[in-house]
Design a protein around this motif. Structure first.
Motif, PDB file in Angstrom:
ATOM      1  N   PHE A 194      42.698  71.501  71.198  1.00 40.69           N
ATOM      2  CA  PHE A 194      42.541  70.238  71.674  1.00 40.69           C
ATOM      3  C   PHE A 194      41.094  69.803  70.913  1.00 40.69           C
ATOM      4  O   PHE A 194      40.168  70.352  70.611  1.00 40.69           O
ATOM      5  N   LEU A 195      41.150  68.414  70.378  1.00 40.40           N
ATOM      6  CA  LEU A 195      40.397  67.767  69.333  1.00 40.40           C
ATOM      7  C   LEU A 195      39.350  66.839  69.925  1.00 40.40           C
ATOM      8  O   LEU A 195      38.343  66.382  69.382  1.00 40.40           O
ATOM      9  N   THR A 196      39.619  66.402  71.166  1.00 39.53           N
ATOM     10  CA  THR A 196      38.975  65.068  71.705  1.00 39.53           C
ATOM     11  C   THR A 196      38.238  65.429  72.911  1.00 39.53           C
ATOM     12  O   THR A 196      38.629  64.868  74.104  1.00 39.53           O
ATOM     13  N   GLY A 197      37.290  66.143  72.783  1.00 42.31           N
ATOM     14  CA  GLY A 197      36.702  66.587  74.037  1.00 42.31           C
ATOM     15  C   GLY A 197      35.430  65.984  74.619  1.00 42.31           C
ATOM     16  O   GLY A 197      34.819  66.618  75.668  1.00 42.31           O
ATOM     17  N   SER A 198      35.245  64.835  73.951  1.00 40.51           N
ATOM     18  CA  SER A 198      34.016  64.315  74.227  1.00 40.51           C
ATOM     19  C   SER A 198      34.266  62.460  74.182  1.00 40.51           C
ATOM     20  O   SER A 198      35.173  62.395  73.413  1.00 40.51           O
ATOM     21  N   MET A 202      39.594  67.588  78.911  1.00 44.04           N
ATOM     22  CA  MET A 202      40.541  68.707  78.251  1.00 44.04           C
ATOM     23  C   MET A 202      41.608  69.196  79.240  1.00 44.04           C
ATOM     24  O   MET A 202      42.617  69.686  78.856  1.00 44.04           O
ATOM     25  N   MET A 250      32.646  60.941  71.973  1.00 42.57           N
ATOM     26  CA  MET A 250      32.462  60.650  70.757  1.00 42.57           C
ATOM     27  C   MET A 250      33.850  60.699  69.962  1.00 42.57           C
ATOM     28  O   MET A 250      33.968  60.086  68.766  1.00 42.57           O
ATOM     29  N   ASP A 251      34.876  61.380  70.602  1.00 41.04           N
ATOM     30  CA  ASP A 251      36.018  61.724  69.963  1.00 41.04           C
ATOM     31  C   ASP A 251      37.204  61.008  70.674  1.00 41.04           C
ATOM     32  O   ASP A 251      38.079  60.668  70.210  1.00 41.04           O
ATOM     33  N   GLN A 309      33.485  67.323  80.061  1.00 40.68           N
ATOM     34  CA  GLN A 309      34.296  68.021  79.032  1.00 40.68           C
ATOM     35  C   GLN A 309      35.695  68.698  79.636  1.00 40.68           C
ATOM     36  O   GLN A 309      36.659  68.794  79.098  1.00 40.68           O
TER      37      GLN A 309
END
Lengths: 811, 151
Positions: free
Chosen positions: A718-722, A281, A724-725, A277
């Motif tokens: 920030f929206l794409t921390g894994s 990030m 999954m995103d 993560q």
């Protein structure tokens, strides 16, 4: 029979240990007793003033050894130097303000990571949120929130360039075709995240740092300057196994300094391993870029001039080696085309996103996306075949070495032949017929082309193009791409090679062994290569490291020259012992022999023995021992001149891609039917490794084309921390790929090799975009942003339908 | 992110109002609320433990009641900070009597999150918010109507 020599597909010597779990990565290292563990508190705000940090509770928790905050950092370090004049203060921890989500705010050191993480919760930070800006164009508006008050705007670097007679080209053009393109921010997601072990010894003021850094190159100096420590007291050790970098691992340097300071303050050796993560990030990424491009075009499709304004988003702090992303491709801005009139405006802006840095293809994907899209748009506008427009503009084989408008010297190539090969392999005419037929059945097939020049072996001088000629004149000129290597032979005849190219998966140990094996006439599998980097004992220089595909043109040349020195010494000893002229001798299969009389020979073992066991038997004046180091640079890597002409790279390869796709109009999904790539990387040193590198680079480019984006909302969250995103291509997303080699050896490098690991990272985003644009052209859809995710394509299709409907209603 | 909804409660507006102003009831009904301490008039400090997607953690929160218009409604302003990041939420509750012993409660909310919880939980956030809100009102309804029965 010569086996596994230069140019042969020797299997990698690294793989046995890597596939049997015996690799040694940073997290496996335990070089000292009493190592303690660090965890980092990070900002949840994209932009905020830090009003207070209370650490007392955390300090008192069991197992906690200490807490470090920005206050300590200000007292113990200087801001990192960076190659622009804007007074940006970048420290390894936030000081007074945070400027991106994930920015380090405090560090806790404890007996183990669990206790350290728990103690983070007990630190109380009082923030005063400030308005944030993440959009490139908004960041340049006068009323935009300012990140660094002392800079007085968000612009960190701004330059203009003018080569040839651009105004004339545009005045005389039959057409001017222009468009604006958006390139997204994405990363490379190495399997292994960052890791640092730092050990400060007060006695002697020595700081030793183990890290999976891929430097040291210029960043060792940057770190020493920040730490205010003599550079020979900052020892950096990089393990021989690094789990991928793709440029991203250069961004570990702020953490190396941070953990150095933490070790110094707490008085303990400290280890920090980044989690996934944190990596997504706040590690590093490529820049997002907006490009305004204009082409001056004649009726027949000839492009006579280009104007480009490119604005890079370097994130919250401009940090070394940025703004180099803007300039890495400066010498090859016009790609493979004979365009001698070029105007450029380059801008680096800072916004509340994570800071950027090196990444595979560095600057190339951002450059070729607008350039190769506009070539297809020119074809549309002129109602010509894009293949014909490309053909008309490609540099001719007889024009090499070709000097570009901005000063690049393309060493060799035959672009037209390579391009025709790609068209033939994809059955270009046949596909056009298939496409027509499919369209009648309501299917959307498309074909995209891209021709790109792949620079490799960066000239350190190119980065100084960020400064004006007047600013540059004030300091030592920067040039070259120096790399070192050592070849030595022990008293029993064991050959070892020390390299400083810091491989992160590219198989340098294998290729170095192949080169030394060939030069010394021994089995490459008997040559031991040490890839571990140690700034106190390795032969390195300011360019050393694993970036800009520099092993093939530069690193391998240093190995080759060091091996030649050893060969020369062995031949001299043999000439003395055999009483023959050195010119008559050859070296092969562990022996030196007389070329015309092979019976007359002496074993290498005996020659080596003489150098160690019996120095008195050596020719007069010869030093004992066998230990030779060579440094290599390329003579064409000169500093930029007073007109901003610069040859930014040692060698320039070529890639011609042809890709066919089908777009599903109901779901917006893009399916790649065929990916053809024709490569000219000069002489190939190991074709097996070459194809692996090409596939890897291609998949990275595929990610940029279809999946990957480090997304932020308009408030800076920030929206794409894994994973999954943040979507990365996996094995199931890989299309059928056909790689074809076409070789024009470089006349500049001793082995004729050029770099090649980044070409498709540069070409894949645009060639896929061109194919998708071609598929959707019946709907009047233009592709000018990435990634081409189903929701983006679907929205474009819906928009096109709605507009069509609207038009019909109006009629 | 935002949303709204309404529920019907089998109690008089005065009774509903009394319950909605009772910190003990609020603490009972807010999922993951460990503590609710009055720090000043209309303002509470709370400790919330909420899991959003993979991000579980504690938030030190302040819950403030503003625009209090007895017995018609109020606005709830929540600001929470903790290891997973921060949450800023506002909820407006409006009560109208519909019949004897019946009250209609309408609500609307907006919420923003930041830090790790936004980076990892964004996809789930809408769903989680809906769950938290509906759970809150379900418990409120139970609290109010149970007492009605026993009274």
């Amino acid at each position: 029979m010569k086996q596994n020599r230069i140019g042969q597909p020797m299997s990698r010597v690294e793989d046995a240990r890597l596939t049997s779990g015996q690799g040694t990565y940073i997290d496996d290292l335990n070089p000292l007793p009493n190592i303690h563990h660090a965890a980092i508190l990070r900002s949840p705000y994209p932009h905020a003033r830090i009003k207070s940090i209370r650490t007392e509770k955390a300090q008192q928790m069991p197992g906690v050894k200490g807490v470090v905050t920005g206050q300590d950092i200000v007292e113990m370090t200087k801001p990192f130097p960076v190659g622009v004049t804007a007074p940006v203060k970048y420290y390894s921890l936030a000081v007074d303000k945070v400027r991106f989500v994930g920015e380090p705010v405090a560090v806790v050191v404890a007996k183990n990571r669990y206790l350290a993480e728990d103690a983070l919760d007990a630190i109380e930070v009082e923030y005063e949120p400030l308005p944030a800006v993440v959009d490139i164009e908004k960041a340049m508006e006068p009323e935009a929130p300012i990140l660094h008050e002392e800079v007085e705007s968000n612009i960190a670097n701004h330059r203009t360039f003018h080569y040839g007679d651009v105004n004339k080209a545009f005045m005389e053009a039959d057409f001017v075709i222009k468009h604006k393109f958006f390139f997204p921010k994405y990363s490379a997601t190495p399997v292994e995240t960052y890791g640092v072990i730092a050990h400060y010894e007060a006695c002697g003021n020595n700081l030793t740092i183990w890290s999976n850094f891929h430097g040291p190159f210029t960043l060792q100096s940057v770190m020493a300057a920040a730490l205010q420590i003599p550079s020979n007291h900052l020892r950096i050790i990089i393990p021989k196994d690094v789990g991928g970098s793709y440029g991203i691992k250069s961004g570990v340097f702020p953490y190396m300094v941070l953990m150095g300071v933490v070790s110094k303050k707490i008085g303990l050796p400290v280890k920090w391993i980044e989690d996934r993560q944190e990596h997504l990030m706040a590690s590093s990424s490529g820049t997002d870029r907006v490009t305004w491009i204009e082409a001056a075009v004649q009726k027949d499709g000839t492009v006579t001039g280009l104007k480009m304004k490119m604005v890079d988003n370097v994130g919250a702090y401009i940090r070394a080696p940025e703004p180099a992303c803007l300039y890495r491709t400066h010498s090859n801005t016009t790609g493979p085309y004979r365009i001698q009139n070029l105007a450029m405006e380059t801008v680096a802006v800072m916004t509340n996103k994570s800071p950027t840095g090196l990444i595979r293809g560095y600057g190339g994907p951002q450059l070729y996306f607008p350039l190769e899209r506009i070539m297809h748009m020119i074809a549309d506008k002129l109602d010509m075949d894009p293949a014909e427009v490309i053909r008309r503009n490609l540099i001719r084989a007889e024009e090499f070495p070709y000097k570009t408008a901005s000063g690049g010297i393309y060493d060799s190539g035959d672009y037209l032949t390579a391009f025709e090969k790609a068209l033939e392999m994809v059955d270009y005419q046949g596909f056009r017929e298939r496409q027509e037929k499919a369209h009648q059945e309501g299917k959307y097939l498309g074909i995209g082309l891209a021709c790109i020049v792949e620079p490799s072996g960066s000239n350190m001088g190119y980065i100084t193009v960020a400064l004006t000629p007047e600013e540059r004149a004030k300091s030592l000129p920067k040039s070259g791409c120096a790399e070192g290597a050592t070849v030595s032979i022990d008293p029993m005849g064991g050959i070892s090679v020390r390299i400083s190219t810091v491989p992160t998966g590219q198989g340098h140990e294998t290729v170095a062994a192949q080169i030394v094996g060939e030069v010394l006439g021994v089995d490459p599998r008997s040559v031991k290569v040490i890839a571990e980097m140690d700034t106190l004992t390795s032969p390195w220089s300011v360019a050393s490291g694993s970036y800009s595909s520099r092993f093939a043109p530069i690193g391998s040349s240093a190995v080759y020259h060091a091996a030649l020195k050893v060969r020369q010494k062995l031949l001299e000893i043999a000439a003395d012992q055999l009483k023959e002229s050195i010119d008559n001798l050859d070296i092969e299969s562990g022996k030196v022999f007389v070329r015309n009389n092979p019976e007359k020979q002496v074993s290498l073992k005996r020659l080596i023995g003489s150098a160690h066991w019996n120095p008195q038997g050596l020719p007069d004046g010869m030093e004992p021992g066998i230990h030779e180091t060579a440094f290599y640079t390329i003579p064409t890597a000169l500093p930029p001149d007073e007109n901003d002409l610069v040859n930014g790279s040692a060698t320039y390869g070529f890639v011609a891609d042809a890709v066919t796709v089908e777009v599903d109009p109901d779901t917006g999904e893009v399916k790649i039917l065929d990916y053809i790539t024709v490569h000219d990387a000069g002489k190939l040193l190991n074709p097996l490794i070459v194809d692996g590198q090409i596939m890897g680079g291609l998949v990275h480019g595929l990610g940029g084309a279809l999946y990957e984006e480090l997304a932020y909302d308009s408030n800076g969250q920030f929206l794409t921390g894994s994973f999954m995103d943040y979507l990365c291509p996996t094995a199931t997303e890989i299309p059928p790929v056909t790689i074809k080699h076409f070789s024009t050896p470089s006349p500049l490098t001793p082995l004729g090799a050029k770099g090649l690991g980044e070409g498709n990272t540069m070409s894949a985003p645009v060639v896929i975009a061109n194919a998708v644009a071609d598929a959707l052209s019946p709907l009047g859809i233009t592709i000018d942003s990435l990634p081409l995710s189903p929701n983006r394509i679907w929205s474009l299709i819906q928009e096109a339908h709605n507009q069509k409907q609207l038009k019909e209603e109006l009629v | 992110m935002n949303g709204n909804g309404s529920i019907e409660l089998n109690a008089s507006i005065e009774h509903v109002w009394k319950k909605l102003m009772d910190p003990e009831v609020l603490a009972e009904c807010i999922m993951g609320c460990k503590q609710l301490v009055l720090i000043e008039e209309g303002k509470y400090r709370a400790e919330l433990a909420v899991g959003i997607a993979a991000v579980k953690g504690k938030y030190d929160a302040t819950i403030e009641l503003v625009d209090v218009q007895a017995p018609k409604g109020y606005k709830l302003v929540v600001h929470g900070e903790g290891a997973p990041g921060f949450v800023d939420a506002e909820g407006v509750i409006h009560l109208t009597p519909v019949a004897e012993g019946k009250t209609n409660l309408t609500y609307s909310y907006t919420a923003e999150v930041g830090g790790k919880v936004a980076a990892i939980g964004q996809r789930m956030l809408g769903g989680v918010a809906k769950l938290l809100i509906s759970d809150f009102f379900k418990k409120v309804k139970k609290e109010i109507e149970n007492e009605q029965k026993t009274a």
